[in-house]
Design a protein around this motif. Structure first.
Motif, PDB file in Angstrom:
ATOM      1  N   GLU A 195       0.731  -1.173   0.014  1.00 55.19           N
ATOM      2  CA  GLU A 195       0.072  -0.066   0.004  1.00 55.19           C
ATOM      3  C   GLU A 195       0.853   1.331  -0.088  1.00 55.19           C
ATOM      4  OE1 GLU A 195      -3.548   0.681   0.190  1.00 55.19           O
ATOM      5  OE2 GLU A 195      -3.630  -1.632  -0.357  1.00 55.19           O
ATOM      6  N   ILE A 196       0.710   2.096  -0.890  1.00 51.81           N
ATOM      7  CA  ILE A 196       1.549   3.454  -1.049  1.00 51.81           C
ATOM      8  C   ILE A 196       0.620   4.614  -1.573  1.00 51.81           C
ATOM      9  CG2 ILE A 196       3.190   4.582  -2.261  1.00 51.81           C
ATOM     10  CD1 ILE A 196       4.725   1.796  -2.863  1.00 51.81           C
ATOM     11  N   SER A 197       0.645   5.577  -0.993  1.00 47.23           N
ATOM     12  CA  SER A 197      -0.032   6.871  -1.342  1.00 47.23           C
ATOM     13  C   SER A 197      -1.578   6.565  -1.757  1.00 47.23           C
ATOM     14  CB  SER A 197       0.474   7.279  -2.654  1.00 47.23           C
ATOM     15  OG  SER A 197       1.802   7.759  -2.409  1.00 47.23           O
ATOM     16  N   GLY A 198      -2.202   5.714  -0.742  1.00 45.85           N
ATOM     17  CA  GLY A 198      -3.765   5.415  -0.815  1.00 45.85           C
ATOM     18  C   GLY A 198      -4.074   4.576  -1.780  1.00 45.85           C
ATOM     19  N   GLY A 199      -3.060   3.744  -2.412  1.00 48.06           N
ATOM     20  CA  GLY A 199      -3.282   2.864  -3.435  1.00 48.06           C
ATOM     21  C   GLY A 199      -2.611   1.504  -3.538  1.00 48.06           C
TER      22      GLY A 199
END
Length: 209
Positions: A195-199
Motif C-alpha cells: 500500500e502506497i499513497s492510498g493505492g
C-alpha cells in the motif's frame, strides 16, 4: 495547449527535493487538478525505481503515460541509465510531456502517440500502468470525454489488455498502481503487493510456461 506555463518563478532546480506539488506546478491548471486521480504520485515513482534498481531493469514502458510524470521523474532518478518509453494517444498530453521532458533535459525518454491496446510494445523488461482502463469507466475525474465509456467497453478493453500481456516473454514484469483493471492476470504471478499513497502497488511476473 501552449507551453507558456514554464515561468521563472515556478522553475524547479535539479537537486531540490521533489514533491507532487512542485512537479504539478509545471502543468496547466486543468491538468494540475487531475493530478491526484490521473498522474502517478512522486512516492510511487520513487518506490518503483527502488524496485527496478535491484531487478535488472533494461527498459520500462508506461502504458498510458499522460503528462509524462512517471517517465520523466523515473529517468531523473535513474540518471538516464535506462530506456523509458511512454505511450499516450492524446496529442495534447504528448505536447505537455515533450515540453516537460525538454525542461528537465532527460535524454533516454521517448514519448509515442500510440494506443497500447492496439499497438502493444513487446520486447521490454518492465511495464508500468496506473489504472490504465479508468477512462472507459463511467466515473468522475476523467481526462476528457473522448473515449467511449461503458461496462461493455471496459470488459472488451480488459480482455484485449490481458491477451497482450499474456504474450510477453517469461520473466517480464508488470508494475501497477491502483491495478490494471482486474484482480487476476492469467500467466502471471504476483510477486509484490504494498500500500502506497492510498493505492495498491503491485508487481506481476510472467510465468516461464
Amino acid at each position: 495547449m501552449r507551453n507558456q506555463f514554464f515561468d521563472q518563478e515556478r522553475k524547479i532546480i535539479v537537486g531540490d527535493p521533489m514533491t507532487d506539488e512542485s512537479w504539478d506546478s509545471l502543468l496547466p491548471l486543468p491538468l494540475q487538478t487531475l493530478s491526484p486521480f490521473q498522474w502517478t504520485p512522486i512516492s510511487v515513482i520513487e518506490r518503483t525505481w527502488k524496485y527496478l534498481f535491484s531487478d535488472g531493469v533494461t527498459s520500462v514502458v508506461d502504458l498510458g503515460s499522460g503528462v509524462g510524470k512517471f517517465c520523466i521523474y523515473l529517468s531523473l532518478l535513474s540518471s538516464d541509465s535506462i530506456e523509458v518509453i511512454g505511450l499516450e494517444d492524446r496529442e495534447e498530453l504528448l505536447s505537455v510531456s515533450e515540453a516537460i521532458k525538454k525542461h528537465w533535459g532527460v535524454s533516454r525518454v521517448q514519448f509515442q502517440k500510440k494506443n497500447f491496446l492496439t499497438h502493444f510494445p513487446y520486447g521490454h523488461s518492465h511495464y508500468y500502468c496506473f489504472n490504465p482502463l479508468y477512462e472507459t469507466i463511467k466515473g468522475s475525474h476523467s481526462i476528457d470525454l473522448k473515449k467511449n465509456k461503458s461496462a461493455n467497453q471496459f470488459l472488451k478493453d480488459l480482455h484485449t489488455f490481458k491477451q497482450n500481456l499474456f504474450l510477453l516473454k517469461p520473466k517480464s514484469k508488470l508494475i501497477t498502481f491502483h491495478g490494471f483493471g482486474g484482480s487476476y492476470l492469467p500467466g502471471f504471478r504476483l510477486v509484490l503487493n504494498e500500500e502506497i499513497s492510498g493505492g495498491e502497488f503491485q508487481v506481476w511476473e510472467k510465468d516461464k510456461s
